[in-house]
Scaffold this motif. Sequence first.
Motif, PDB file in Angstrom:
ATOM      1  N   SER A 395      -1.125  -7.617   4.611  1.00  0.00           N
ATOM      2  CA  SER A 395      -2.377  -8.371   4.681  1.00  0.00           C
ATOM      3  C   SER A 395      -3.273  -7.772   5.749  1.00  0.00           C
ATOM      4  N   ILE A 396      -4.567  -7.978   5.564  1.00  0.00           N
ATOM      5  CA  ILE A 396      -5.559  -7.509   6.547  1.00  0.00           C
ATOM      6  C   ILE A 396      -6.492  -8.676   6.808  1.00  0.00           C
ATOM      7  N   TRP A 397      -6.641  -9.043   8.064  1.00  0.00           N
ATOM      8  CA  TRP A 397      -7.543 -10.148   8.431  1.00  0.00           C
ATOM      9  C   TRP A 397      -8.707  -9.590   9.224  1.00  0.00           C
ATOM     10  N   THR A 398      -9.890  -9.674   8.667  1.00  0.00           N
ATOM     11  CA  THR A 398     -11.112  -9.226   9.334  1.00  0.00           C
ATOM     12  C   THR A 398     -12.296  -9.856   8.612  1.00  0.00           C
ATOM     13  N   ARG A 399     -13.449  -9.969   9.336  1.00  0.00           N
ATOM     14  CA  ARG A 399     -14.654 -10.448   8.652  1.00  0.00           C
ATOM     15  C   ARG A 399     -15.573  -9.293   8.288  1.00  0.00           C
ATOM     16  N   ASP A 400     -15.113  -8.066   8.563  1.00  0.00           N
ATOM     17  CA  ASP A 400     -15.920  -6.869   8.325  1.00  0.00           C
ATOM     18  C   ASP A 400     -15.463  -6.253   6.989  1.00  0.00           C
ATOM     19  N   LEU A 401     -16.312  -6.364   5.968  1.00  0.00           N
ATOM     20  CA  LEU A 401     -15.917  -5.919   4.633  1.00  0.00           C
ATOM     21  C   LEU A 401     -15.616  -4.422   4.583  1.00  0.00           C
ATOM     22  N   GLY A 402     -16.437  -3.640   5.292  1.00  0.00           N
ATOM     23  CA  GLY A 402     -16.202  -2.190   5.323  1.00  0.00           C
ATOM     24  C   GLY A 402     -14.841  -1.883   5.910  1.00  0.00           C
ATOM     25  N   ARG A 403     -14.513  -2.566   7.004  1.00  0.00           N
ATOM     26  CA  ARG A 403     -13.201  -2.345   7.627  1.00  0.00           C
ATOM     27  C   ARG A 403     -12.089  -2.766   6.669  1.00  0.00           C
ATOM     28  N   ALA A 404     -12.280  -3.888   5.992  1.00  0.00           N
ATOM     29  CA  ALA A 404     -11.263  -4.370   5.049  1.00  0.00           C
ATOM     30  C   ALA A 404     -10.976  -3.290   4.003  1.00  0.00           C
ATOM     31  N   LEU A 405     -12.046  -2.663   3.517  1.00  0.00           N
ATOM     32  CA  LEU A 405     -11.858  -1.632   2.493  1.00  0.00           C
ATOM     33  C   LEU A 405     -11.218  -0.379   3.077  1.00  0.00           C
ATOM     34  N   ARG A 406     -11.705   0.056   4.259  1.00  0.00           N
ATOM     35  CA  ARG A 406     -11.137   1.272   4.865  1.00  0.00           C
ATOM     36  C   ARG A 406      -9.644   1.096   5.140  1.00  0.00           C
ATOM     37  N   VAL A 407      -9.290  -0.047   5.714  1.00  0.00           N
ATOM     38  CA  VAL A 407      -7.884  -0.249   6.075  1.00  0.00           C
ATOM     39  C   VAL A 407      -7.030  -0.432   4.812  1.00  0.00           C
ATOM     40  N   SER A 408      -7.597  -1.113   3.810  1.00  0.00           N
ATOM     41  CA  SER A 408      -6.854  -1.260   2.535  1.00  0.00           C
ATOM     42  C   SER A 408      -6.538   0.101   1.935  1.00  0.00           C
ATOM     43  N   ARG A 409      -7.521   1.003   2.002  1.00  0.00           N
ATOM     44  CA  ARG A 409      -7.281   2.329   1.429  1.00  0.00           C
ATOM     45  C   ARG A 409      -6.318   3.139   2.291  1.00  0.00           C
ATOM     46  N   GLY A 410      -6.272   2.844   3.596  1.00  0.00           N
ATOM     47  CA  GLY A 410      -5.425   3.622   4.508  1.00  0.00           C
ATOM     48  C   GLY A 410      -3.956   3.205   4.485  1.00  0.00           C
ATOM     49  N   ILE A 411      -3.707   1.939   4.197  1.00  0.00           N
ATOM     50  CA  ILE A 411      -2.311   1.473   4.240  1.00  0.00           C
ATOM     51  C   ILE A 411      -1.585   1.872   2.956  1.00  0.00           C
ATOM     52  N   GLU A 412      -0.428   2.485   3.135  1.00  0.00           N
ATOM     53  CA  GLU A 412       0.365   2.940   1.984  1.00  0.00           C
ATOM     54  C   GLU A 412       1.261   1.791   1.515  1.00  0.00           C
ATOM     55  N   ALA A 413       0.715   0.943   0.677  1.00  0.00           N
ATOM     56  CA  ALA A 413       1.475  -0.194   0.144  1.00  0.00           C
ATOM     57  C   ALA A 413       0.896  -0.564  -1.214  1.00  0.00           C
ATOM     58  N   GLY A 414       1.751  -1.108  -2.061  1.00  0.00           N
ATOM     59  CA  GLY A 414       1.327  -1.399  -3.431  1.00  0.00           C
ATOM     60  C   GLY A 414       0.510  -2.662  -3.582  1.00  0.00           C
ATOM     61  N   LEU A 416      -1.840  -5.393  -1.389  1.00  0.00           N
ATOM     62  CA  LEU A 416      -2.461  -5.843  -0.149  1.00  0.00           C
ATOM     63  C   LEU A 416      -3.373  -7.023  -0.433  1.00  0.00           C
ATOM     64  N   SER A 417      -3.516  -7.876   0.550  1.00  0.00           N
ATOM     65  CA  SER A 417      -4.491  -8.947   0.405  1.00  0.00           C
ATOM     66  C   SER A 417      -5.327  -9.028   1.677  1.00  0.00           C
ATOM     67  N   VAL A 418      -6.602  -9.352   1.509  1.00  0.00           N
ATOM     68  CA  VAL A 418      -7.538  -9.433   2.632  1.00  0.00           C
ATOM     69  C   VAL A 418      -7.855 -10.906   2.882  1.00  0.00           C
ATOM     70  N   ASN A 419      -7.673 -11.325   4.126  1.00  0.00           N
ATOM     71  CA  ASN A 419      -7.898 -12.726   4.518  1.00  0.00           C
ATOM     72  C   ASN A 419      -7.087 -13.683   3.653  1.00  0.00           C
ATOM     73  N   SER A 420      -5.888 -13.275   3.345  1.00  0.00           N
ATOM     74  CA  SER A 420      -4.980 -14.049   2.501  1.00  0.00           C
ATOM     75  C   SER A 420      -3.594 -13.436   2.673  1.00  0.00           C
ATOM     76  N   ASN A 421      -2.578 -14.250   2.433  1.00  0.00           N
ATOM     77  CA  ASN A 421      -1.227 -13.685   2.476  1.00  0.00           C
ATOM     78  C   ASN A 421      -0.561 -13.708   1.110  1.00  0.00           C
ATOM     79  N   SER A 422      -1.349 -13.814   0.062  1.00  0.00           N
ATOM     80  CA  SER A 422      -0.734 -13.860  -1.262  1.00  0.00           C
ATOM     81  C   SER A 422      -0.268 -12.459  -1.654  1.00  0.00           C
ATOM     82  N   SER A 423       0.748 -12.413  -2.518  1.00  0.00           N
ATOM     83  CA  SER A 423       1.321 -11.111  -2.900  1.00  0.00           C
ATOM     84  C   SER A 423       1.295 -10.884  -4.395  1.00  0.00           C
TER      85      SER A 423
END
Length: 461
Positions: A395-414, A416-423
């Motif tokens: 999961s990634i928690w941030t209010r910055d949409l650009g950061r959410a996208l950058r970090v989502s693309r950077g993390i090697e995982a199948g 991911l959820s942003v501002n949520s813990n659902s899988s």
Amino acid sequence: MSSTLSQGGLSYDVVDPATEQVVTTVPRTDVAGTDTAVARAQRAFETWRQVAPADRGRLLHRFAEAVDASVEELARLEVRNAGHTIGNARWEAGNVRDVLTYYSAAPERLFGRQIPVAGGVDITFHEPLGVVGVIVPWNFPMPIAGWAFAPALAAGNTVVLKPAELTPLTALRLAELALDAGLPEDVLTVLPGKGSVVGQRLVEHPDVRKIVFTGSTEVGKKVMAGCADRVKRVTLELGGKSANVVFADAHLERAAASAPYAVFDNAGQDGCARSRILVQRSAYDRFLELLEPAVKGVRVEDPASESSEMGPLISRTQRDRVAAYVPDDAPVAFRGTTPDGPGFWFPPTVLTPVDPQDRAVTEEIFGPVVAVVPFEDEDDAVRIANQGEYGLSGSIWTRDLGRALRVSRGIEAGNLSVNSNSSVRYSTPFGGFKQSGLGRELGPDALHSFTDEKNVFLAAE
Ligand code: NAD
């Protein structure tokens, strides 16, 4: 029970992890019983594959309705067999219904292609594979089975399902419901027994054309090697050590309030458990202040109680394994409570500060233990999240949409959820990067992993 096969009257006890009492006794399938089941499933395949797509879909829909009518019964069985909270167990049974419903529409949508070629017509078909072996762990017995058998059956395969030795009861009941709903005999067979016997035989059996394995990375490697020997198709859903990444600009109250659920749900026995909470250093102390009451407030109690938020671990062995990650000198920051009396309980436990090399940070614990680790900036967060052999969720928690996208693309995982813990959602793909797995389950494409594509050229003259 017609859906199980054992020889020589062998059986074993199934234990309630909340009370340590024996719930019932089930047959223990041996190699001969496995072979018989596969032979029957192979015969059933010859007719099941011929069932008209609309009829196959209708039968799966009826199966979904039978599960729907039995949600409460299945949930109560899972509470006793696996110690799941009643709320979770209802969701799990409902998830099987939903997955069946979703894939009941699939038989009529298994489209091939027409490809432009010279001299004739070229068309493709998605042919079913045959008998599919499904090997399931004990942590989510119902959903994990359903994610494999629903698309496999929809694509025209038959299924032999091996539940984990500790948790066979809901799988056995699901097989009965399939028969009640009108699925032909031997289209879905459940074989309780040992992994080293039934599981291994399914991997080795020449008439089992695909294995869907969910379990530990260690056993998954053996399964993959066994499948390689026979060029057998394989989907692997393996371990995880997922990160819950909290940036200082996040809604910290929401992130802290949901962090216990993200790791302690199902007592932490979840491949997607966010068992590392990475918090940006400037928000670290504040986050821990918010996390402490949330963790201490987790209601660890009788899983049959409507208010229970966390039940026991599955077995004494699992509790001992988890306890070994929290020795007496472990840096326990704070922890929740457990009920007195019998049952394989372990309290929700938060570790910090933790040496980054500590086993509790690098290994999958599969219990209610989480390490909270500080990071400096985006690059540091991605670097730490990507440490280790796993890449299942996060999961990634941030209010910055650009950061959410950058970090989502950077993390090697199948997943991911942003501002949520659902899988998991049944309509979207699920699976792991790196040693967390191979292939994807769920969503529209999983159906194709239960077929082989055939190309046919018809000459124009
Ligand atoms: P496990 O690997 O011990 O067993 C999984 C299944 O494999 C069981 O049914 C077992 O009987 C069977 N098995 C054991 N040895 C076998 C062999 N030699 N050949 C064939 N089958 C064999 O795992 P577990 O302890 O039941 O479950 C916990 C693990 O499952 C954790 O590592 C967890 O992360 C993983 N898991 C992953 C996901 C995911 O979606 N990626 C989901 C749930 C659990």
